[in-house]
Design a protein around this motif. Structure first.
Motif, PDB file in Angstrom:
ATOM      1  N   THR A 149       0.786  -1.159   0.041  1.00  0.00           N
ATOM      2  CA  THR A 149      -0.099  -0.159  -0.042  1.00  0.00           C
ATOM      3  C   THR A 149       0.849   1.222   0.009  1.00  0.00           C
ATOM      4  N   PHE A 150       0.757   2.332  -0.873  1.00  0.00           N
ATOM      5  CA  PHE A 150       1.361   3.475  -1.031  1.00  0.00           C
ATOM      6  C   PHE A 150       0.288   4.504  -0.440  1.00  0.00           C
ATOM      7  N   SER A 151       0.799   5.342   0.542  1.00  0.00           N
ATOM      8  CA  SER A 151       0.059   6.398   0.992  1.00  0.00           C
ATOM      9  C   SER A 151       0.293   7.629  -0.342  1.00  0.00           C
ATOM     10  N   ASN A 152      -0.501   8.776   0.068  1.00  0.00           N
ATOM     11  CA  ASN A 152      -0.176   9.934  -0.798  1.00  0.00           C
ATOM     12  C   ASN A 152       1.206  10.483  -0.570  1.00  0.00           C
ATOM     13  N   ALA A 153       1.845  10.455   0.460  1.00  0.00           N
ATOM     14  CA  ALA A 153       3.051  10.816   0.824  1.00  0.00           C
ATOM     15  C   ALA A 153       4.091   9.990  -0.218  1.00  0.00           C
ATOM     16  N   ASP A 154       3.866   8.485   0.262  1.00  0.00           N
ATOM     17  CA  ASP A 154       4.771   7.580  -0.394  1.00  0.00           C
ATOM     18  C   ASP A 154       4.846   7.795  -1.988  1.00  0.00           C
ATOM     19  N   CYS A 155       4.026   8.335  -2.752  1.00  0.00           N
ATOM     20  CA  CYS A 155       3.663   8.393  -4.157  1.00  0.00           C
ATOM     21  C   CYS A 155       4.747   9.820  -4.753  1.00  0.00           C
ATOM     22  N   LYS A 156       4.912  10.372  -3.888  1.00  0.00           N
ATOM     23  CA  LYS A 156       5.830  11.605  -4.239  1.00  0.00           C
ATOM     24  C   LYS A 156       5.205  12.447  -5.432  1.00  0.00           C
ATOM     25  N   PHE A 157       3.978  12.658  -5.351  1.00  0.00           N
ATOM     26  CA  PHE A 157       3.302  13.234  -6.615  1.00  0.00           C
ATOM     27  C   PHE A 157       4.006  14.715  -7.074  1.00  0.00           C
ATOM     28  N   GLN A 171       8.325  -1.400 -11.736  1.00  0.00           N
ATOM     29  CA  GLN A 171       8.569  -2.247 -10.492  1.00  0.00           C
ATOM     30  C   GLN A 171       7.086  -2.775 -10.005  1.00  0.00           C
ATOM     31  N   TYR A 172       6.205  -1.928 -10.267  1.00  0.00           N
ATOM     32  CA  TYR A 172       4.719  -2.309  -9.594  1.00  0.00           C
ATOM     33  C   TYR A 172       3.838  -2.116 -10.621  1.00  0.00           C
ATOM     34  N   ILE A 173       2.660  -2.708 -10.341  1.00  0.00           N
ATOM     35  CA  ILE A 173       1.398  -2.563 -11.064  1.00  0.00           C
ATOM     36  C   ILE A 173       0.210  -2.200 -10.081  1.00  0.00           C
ATOM     37  N   ILE A 174      -0.149  -1.021 -10.389  1.00  0.00           N
ATOM     38  CA  ILE A 174      -1.262  -0.649  -9.436  1.00  0.00           C
ATOM     39  C   ILE A 174      -2.662  -1.253  -9.683  1.00  0.00           C
ATOM     40  N   THR A 175      -3.237  -1.989  -8.566  1.00  0.00           N
ATOM     41  CA  THR A 175      -4.211  -2.554  -8.608  1.00  0.00           C
ATOM     42  C   THR A 175      -5.483  -2.037  -8.258  1.00  0.00           C
ATOM     43  N   ALA A 176      -5.424  -1.091  -7.208  1.00  0.00           N
ATOM     44  CA  ALA A 176      -6.644  -0.304  -7.008  1.00  0.00           C
ATOM     45  C   ALA A 176      -6.182   1.107  -6.229  1.00  0.00           C
ATOM     46  N   VAL A 177      -7.255   1.938  -6.395  1.00  0.00           N
ATOM     47  CA  VAL A 177      -6.934   3.159  -5.782  1.00  0.00           C
ATOM     48  C   VAL A 177      -8.138   3.821  -5.036  1.00  0.00           C
ATOM     49  N   CYS A 178      -7.598   4.444  -3.788  1.00  0.00           N
ATOM     50  CA  CYS A 178      -8.710   5.047  -2.723  1.00  0.00           C
ATOM     51  C   CYS A 178      -8.445   6.501  -2.914  1.00  0.00           C
ATOM     52  N   PHE A 179      -9.776   6.963  -2.870  1.00  0.00           N
ATOM     53  CA  PHE A 179     -10.109   8.424  -2.859  1.00  0.00           C
ATOM     54  C   PHE A 179     -10.831   9.115  -1.786  1.00  0.00           C
ATOM     55  N   ALA A 180     -10.575  10.108  -1.233  1.00  0.00           N
ATOM     56  CA  ALA A 180     -11.471  10.688  -0.041  1.00  0.00           C
ATOM     57  C   ALA A 180     -12.325  11.748  -0.677  1.00  0.00           C
ATOM     58  N   LEU A 181     -13.503  11.567  -0.804  1.00  0.00           N
ATOM     59  CA  LEU A 181     -14.476  12.688  -1.555  1.00  0.00           C
ATOM     60  C   LEU A 181     -15.405  13.123  -0.527  1.00  0.00           C
ATOM     61  N   THR A 182     -15.751  14.299  -0.860  1.00  0.00           N
ATOM     62  CA  THR A 182     -16.568  15.260   0.075  1.00  0.00           C
ATOM     63  C   THR A 182     -18.038  14.797  -0.083  1.00  0.00           C
ATOM     64  N   ASN A 183     -18.756  14.776   0.962  1.00  0.00           N
ATOM     65  CA  ASN A 183     -20.229  14.521   1.004  1.00  0.00           C
ATOM     66  C   ASN A 183     -21.060  15.747   0.789  1.00  0.00           C
ATOM     67  N   SER A 184     -20.754  16.982   1.211  1.00  0.00           N
ATOM     68  CA  SER A 184     -21.137  17.998   0.872  1.00  0.00           C
ATOM     69  C   SER A 184     -20.014  19.097   1.312  1.00  0.00           C
ATOM     70  N   ASN A 185     -20.516  20.431   1.450  1.00  0.00           N
ATOM     71  CA  ASN A 185     -19.400  21.367   1.577  1.00  0.00           C
ATOM     72  C   ASN A 185     -18.179  21.114   0.743  1.00  0.00           C
ATOM     73  N   HIS A 186     -18.531  20.948  -0.737  1.00  0.00           N
ATOM     74  CA  HIS A 186     -17.235  20.660  -1.681  1.00  0.00           C
ATOM     75  C   HIS A 186     -16.543  21.809  -1.727  1.00  0.00           C
ATOM     76  N   ILE A 187     -15.238  21.484  -1.966  1.00  0.00           N
ATOM     77  CA  ILE A 187     -14.217  22.467  -2.255  1.00  0.00           C
ATOM     78  C   ILE A 187     -14.069  22.730  -3.684  1.00  0.00           C
ATOM     79  N   LEU A 188     -14.793  23.736  -4.238  1.00  0.00           N
ATOM     80  CA  LEU A 188     -14.699  23.912  -5.685  1.00  0.00           C
ATOM     81  C   LEU A 188     -13.759  24.794  -6.182  1.00  0.00           C
TER      82      LEU A 188
END
Ligand code: EPU
Length: 336
Positions: A149-157, A171-188
């Motif tokens: 598992t690679f965190s956001n920081a691990d990925c050095k975007f 060296q890796y194949i990404i198999t799944a990605v997890c996102f944090a999305l807003t339910n309301s109060n979206h940051i537009l």
């Protein structure tokens, strides 16, 4: 399970008709691991094929990542964590999140490619990048065949970059990605000029919602960027170059209307599309390939062009830009 001499035309958005010596489509993780256990000496991992210029037949094994599935992992008052498998089409996934009224990916609508390849180059558009909502990804280590598992920081975007494109390339194949999305109060994010004008054009003058924004983004992209299903292309072919203030000053003296964005105290980004247009390439065709007439950063295959033709054109553009502006344009697309 393996097929021989398979045309890769349906699997790359440039529509290059090259052949894979051996081809397999992995529908689940077990299949993928058992394919890799055969220790293929030459391996090409294919996601959405939207950032790839194939210039010749591919020797060895091509593995098409076709893992599917979207699930909600966790939900609290403010955010929802959503996990998507690597083989999900990116835009379909964005539409799914919008259908659930989740915010965060609306500016990234209609970007070609798949979920699993999106983190590799930290896809971005209209003031938003994947890293802004990325929580972590699961990736198969090609040596150990274990999932890590690679965190956001691990990925050095970074701008169109991550560890999967640099230190861990191949060296890796990404198999799944997890996102944090807003339910309301979206940051537009609506500050990108074209979004403002498109919203007005659509009659949205105040308080746009995530659906208004995605509709605006889709409208802008459709008006400027060719649909790869109709016209072979891979979006931006080059990265926007970043130059020092000193170099920019010199350029600005010579080209007073050169557009630019501040990146840091001493660095500025220049739109490659402007450089290419100013060099006279916009809309130019060379038989069955050329530079798109609405976006100079996009190279297109009008049908039947070869990867070598497009590679030659990209080199000619790079050489011309270097001669006129002294800037090295770096390819965003992977050339194979
Ligand atoms: N411009 C020109 N000529 C053109 C097009 C643009 O001179 O033909 C100039 C204009 O000054 C314009 C500026 O370039 O204001 C920026 O153009 P645009 O907003 O179309 O964005 P871009 O810098 O060309 C980047 C991304 C795109 C993304 C858009 C919108 C890169 C390499 N490309 O393009 O991403 O959709 O911004 O955010 O960063 C992709 O990566 O495949 C891609 C399409």
């Amino acid at each position: 399970m393996f097929q021989k001499q398979v045309s890769l035309k349906p699997y790359n958005s440039f529509g290059m008709d090259v052949k894979a010596e051996r081809f397999v489509s992995a529908e689940n993780l077990e299949d993928l691991v058992s394919v890799l256990e055969t220790n293929p000496s030459k391996l090409l991992v294919l996601g959405g094929g939207s950032n790839l210029l194939l210039t010749k037949d591919v020797k060895g094994l091509v593995v098409h990542i076709n893992l599917k599935g979207i699930e909600i992992c966790e939900r609290n008052n403010e955010t929802t964590l959503v996990k998507a498998a690597a083989g999900e089409n990116w835009h379909d996934f964005v539409l799914w999140t919008l259908n659930q009224n989740l915010g965060g990916l609306e500016n990234l609508a209609l970007i070609p490619g798949n979920v699993g390849t999106a983190p590799v180059q930290n896809i971005g558009a209209y003031g938003v990048e994947l890293k802004d909502s990325f929580v972590n990804c699961e990736a198969l280590n090609l040596k150990t065949l274990e999932i890590e598992t690679f965190s956001n920081a691990d990925c050095k975007f970074d701008y169109r970059n991550s560890v999967f494109k640099s230190q861990y390339k191949g060296q890796y194949i990404i198999t799944a990605v997890c996102f944090a999305l807003t339910n309301s109060n979206h940051i537009l994010k609506t500050s990108y000029g074209a979004i403002q004008s498109e919203l007005k054009k659509n009659g949205v003058h105040n308080n746009p919602n995530i659906h208004d924004i995605s509709k605006a983004v889709i409208g802008i992209r459709q008006s400027k960027l060719p649909d790869p299903k109709k016209l072979g292309n891979s979006g931006s072919f080059f990265k926007n170059p970043v130059v020092t203030k000193k170099i920019f000053k010199k350029l600005h003296n010579q080209f007073p209307d050169i557009p630019h964005y501040t990146v840091s105290e001493n660095k500025l980004k220049i739109p490659a599309a402007w450089l290419i247009e100013t060099a006279g390439f916009k809309g130019k065709t060379f038989g069955n390939y050329g530079v798109h007439k609405h976006q100079a950063l996009v190279l297109v295959n009008y049908g039947g062009a070869s990867g070598k033709d497009l590679l030659r054109l990209s080199k000619l553009i790079q050489k011309t830009i270097k001669t006129i502006f002294g800037i090295e344009l770096e390819s965003e697309v992977n050339v194979l």
